[in-house]
Design an enzyme around this catalytic site. Sequence first.
Site, mmCIF file in Angstrom:
data_model
loop_
_atom_site.group_PDB
_atom_site.id
_atom_site.type_symbol
_atom_site.label_atom_id
_atom_site.label_comp_id
_atom_site.label_asym_id
_atom_site.label_seq_id
_atom_site.Cartn_x
_atom_site.Cartn_y
_atom_site.Cartn_z
ATOM 1 C CG ASN A 139 -2.193 -0.801 0.934
ATOM 2 O OD1 ASN A 139 -2.753 -0.710 -0.155
ATOM 3 N ND2 ASN A 139 -2.619 -1.592 1.896
ATOM 4 N NE ARG A 170 -11.503 -5.897 4.178
ATOM 5 C CZ ARG A 170 -10.330 -5.279 4.112
ATOM 6 N NH1 ARG A 170 -10.181 -4.228 3.312
ATOM 7 N NH2 ARG A 170 -9.304 -5.695 4.827
ATOM 8 C CG HIS A 194 -7.108 -1.084 -1.712
ATOM 9 N ND1 HIS A 194 -8.087 -1.900 -1.203
ATOM 10 C CD2 HIS A 194 -6.064 -1.177 -0.858
ATOM 11 C CE1 HIS A 194 -7.648 -2.464 -0.090
ATOM 12 N NE2 HIS A 194 -6.424 -2.042 0.142
#
EC number: 1.1.1.27
Length: 334
Positions: A139, A170, A194
Site C-alpha cells: 500500500n 468485503r 483501494h
Amino acid sequence: MATVQQKLITPVSQERSDASRNKVTVVGVGQVGMACAVSILLRELTDEIALVDVLEDKLKGEMMDLLHGSLFLKTPKIMANKDYGITANSRVVVVTAGARQQEGESRLNLVQRNVNIFKFIIPQIVKYSPNCTIIVVSNPVDILTYVTWKISGFPKNRVIGSGCNLDSARFRYLMAEKLGLHPSSCHGWVLGEHGDSSVPVWSGVNVAGVGLQQLNPDIGTAQDKENWKDVHKMVVESAYEVIKLKGYTNWAIGLSVAELTESMVKNLKRVHPVSTMVKGMYGIENEVFLSLPCVLSADGLIDVINQMLKDDEVAQLRKSAETLWNIQKELKDL
C-alpha cells in the site's frame, strides 16, 4: 561404496532443471506476504514457490516452517533467499514488501519511501523473470502499481494491483450477512481506489440477477431507510478496525491474492476488480491505476469490462483518479 539413495533408486532419465511451468514468487515475508504464500500453497496453484526478503533470519525461519509441513502440501519446491536469482522464470510475482506508514507521516512521504524500495526490487524481478506478471499488494496499492509499471517497463497488461478485489469481497460478505445468504450468491462491485475513496456500484448490485436497486430505488443513498450505504462505509472502515484489533490485516488479502494468482496460472479468464491503467476510460486523462472489472488469464490482464456506470459513479471514479494523480505527479526519481 554405494549410498542408501543409490541402492534404493535406479535412475531412468536426467531431471530437467527448467521443468516448472507455474512458478510463483512472493517478495516480502511479513504477515501479508506469508498469508499470500500459504494461501497459494493450500490451493495447490504452483509446483514451485520462491520467497524473497532482506531479513535473512526471518526468511530462513519461514521457509523451514513451511518445509516442515511439506508432507501436507503438494508443492514440491519451496525456496527462500535474499538473492533474486531464486525467483528466475516465475510466471507470477507477488510484491508485498514496502515501508509501513509511521505515526504522523504524510501519504506522499510514505509513497516516496516505497518508491525508493521498489527501485531496488522491481529491476531484479524484471531481470530474472522478464515474462512474468506482477501483482502489487503493498500500500498505497494503486500508486505503487503505477510506480511498478513505470520502473519495470512492462506492458500494462503484466502489471496489476490487488486493488479492490478485497474491497469487493468485503462488500459481498457484508451484503450476504444482511441478506442471510452466501457471499458467492451476492454480486456487487467496488471500483476505483483501494481505500477511502472507493466507489460502490449500487446500480449493479444483484442476487440471482435481481437488481437490488429495482427493489429499493434509494439503495446506497442518504434517503435509504434500510441504510445500505453503511455496507460500503463498513468496507472502508473494516481494515482500520482489524488493524486496531490485531495490529495488521493479512488473511483476507492473502486469500484474495491467491484467487488472482489462480486466474492467471490456470488461464481462467475470470473477471476481478483489480488495479489497472485507466487513462482514456471514463474521461480520465492521466496515467493512474484504479480498479475496474478486468479479465485475468495466462497473459495477465487481457480485457476490461465496460460497466454501465451512472453519472455519479463516473464522477466518483474521476475524483479518485484526480486524488491519486496529485500524489503521483509529486513523486521524484521515477
